[in-house]
Design a protein around this motif. Structure first.
Motif, short mmCIF file in Angstrom:
data_model
loop_
_atom_site.label_atom_id
_atom_site.label_comp_id
_atom_site.label_asym_id
_atom_site.label_seq_id
_atom_site.Cartn_x
_atom_site.Cartn_y
_atom_site.Cartn_z
N LEU A 119 0.91 -1.15 -0.12
CA LEU A 119 -0.23 -0.02 0.04
C LEU A 119 0.87 1.12 -0.01
CD1 LEU A 119 -2.78 0.57 -0.06
CD2 LEU A 119 -2.99 0.69 2.52
N MET A 123 0.95 4.19 -2.89
CA MET A 123 1.01 5.68 -2.45
C MET A 123 2.28 6.56 -3.04
SD MET A 123 -0.20 5.24 1.42
CE MET A 123 0.38 6.72 1.93
N HIS A 126 2.11 7.51 -6.44
CA HIS A 126 1.16 8.36 -6.61
C HIS A 126 1.62 9.78 -5.96
CE1 HIS A 126 -1.45 4.86 -7.59
NE2 HIS A 126 -2.41 5.78 -8.38
N VAL A 134 -4.49 10.50 1.95
CA VAL A 134 -5.23 9.61 0.94
C VAL A 134 -6.89 10.03 1.25
CG1 VAL A 134 -5.71 7.59 0.16
CG2 VAL A 134 -3.57 8.15 0.85
N ALA A 137 -8.44 5.30 -1.46
CA ALA A 137 -7.65 4.22 -2.23
C ALA A 137 -8.41 3.03 -2.52
CB ALA A 137 -6.41 4.06 -1.12
N ILE A 145 -4.19 -0.48 -7.99
CA ILE A 145 -4.53 0.47 -6.94
C ILE A 145 -4.66 1.79 -7.33
CG2 ILE A 145 -3.91 1.24 -4.60
CD1 ILE A 145 -2.53 -1.33 -4.08
N SER A 146 -5.78 2.32 -7.38
CA SER A 146 -6.02 3.71 -7.85
C SER A 146 -6.05 4.82 -6.45
CB SER A 146 -7.46 3.89 -8.46
OG SER A 146 -7.24 3.33 -9.64
N ILE A 147 -5.37 5.68 -6.27
CA ILE A 147 -5.47 6.68 -5.15
C ILE A 147 -5.85 8.10 -5.43
CG2 ILE A 147 -4.10 7.62 -3.33
CD1 ILE A 147 -2.55 5.06 -3.37
N SER A 149 -5.61 11.74 -3.78
CA SER A 149 -5.26 12.51 -2.92
C SER A 149 -6.20 13.32 -2.04
CB SER A 149 -3.92 13.29 -3.35
OG SER A 149 -3.65 14.50 -2.57
N THR A 158 -2.15 12.73 -9.16
CA THR A 158 -2.11 11.59 -8.56
C THR A 158 -3.42 10.29 -8.93
OG1 THR A 158 -3.53 12.41 -6.87
CG2 THR A 158 -1.21 12.52 -6.49
N HIS A 159 -4.17 10.71 -9.80
CA HIS A 159 -5.26 9.93 -10.14
C HIS A 159 -5.00 9.19 -11.48
CE1 HIS A 159 -9.68 9.09 -11.02
NE2 HIS A 159 -9.24 8.15 -10.17
N ARG A 162 -2.12 2.32 -10.96
CA ARG A 162 -0.72 1.85 -10.51
C ARG A 162 0.04 1.26 -11.51
NH1 ARG A 162 0.75 -2.78 -6.09
NH2 ARG A 162 2.75 -2.07 -5.85
#
Length: 173
Positions: A119, A123, A126, A134, A137, A145-147, A149, A158-159, A162
């Motif tokens: 994880l 992060m 991103h 976060v 997530a 994994i999409s995160i 912010s 950040t979008h 992964r």
């Protein structure tokens, strides 16, 4: 002449559904994080199920029929999952929330077997250092994994997913 190949067709269908169920049981996380051992596993599985699909028929036509059956099944499954929600819910995973407003969902992380380090790696990829930053997530259905912010200014940078898997919007209609 189709009857001699009926055995190959039935075997290929059985192997396809077995592999679909096996991937569902062993988790979507495995799909996006292939390492050397995973690639070896995939190669060995494909070799082991080849004989299960074609049986004693090792001819070119037998192999091509098995491959054709797999393509047809895959095509039909995709059409059915798009057309019938119930069918899609049965076969497809759903995205899972891992972090919401800086709070980790330990139950989901444990169920999905996602470590703290995995994880944190997502992060960092991103551009986010702390869990508290976060907003959301998600483990997506493709295993990435999409995160998002907490900082709205960072949202655009950040979008992204992964492993940078890009799917066209046509796949979601």
């Amino acid at each position: 002449m189709l009857f001699p190949y009926l055995d190959i067709i039935l075997r290929s269908v059985a192997v396809y559904f077995f592999m679909t169920i096996a991937l569902r049981v062993f988790g979507k996380k495995e799909l996006s994080q292939l390492n050397t051992a995973d690639i070896i596993l995939i190669l060995l599985i494909s070799n082991s199920v080849q004989n299960a699909m074609v049986g004693p028929d090792t001819s070119l036509s037998g192999g091509l029929i098995a491959a054709l059956v797999l393509f047809i099944i895959n095509f039909i499954i995709k059409k059915l999952t798009r057309k019938y929600k119930v069918f899609g819910e049965l076969l497809l995973d759903k995205p899972e929330v891992l972090i919401h407003d800086g709070k980790l969902d330990f139950k989901a992380l444990s169920k999905l077997d996602i470590s703290d380090e995995e994880l944190k790696e997502a992060m960092r990829e991103h551009g986010i250092e702390f869990f508290k930053n976060v907003k959301l997530a998600m483990l997506e259905i493709d295993g990435t994994i999409s995160i998002i912010s907490e900082d709205q200014e960072k949202l655009k940078q950040t979008h992204y997913k992964r492993k940078h898997n890009h799917k066209s919007l046509q796949n979601f209609n």
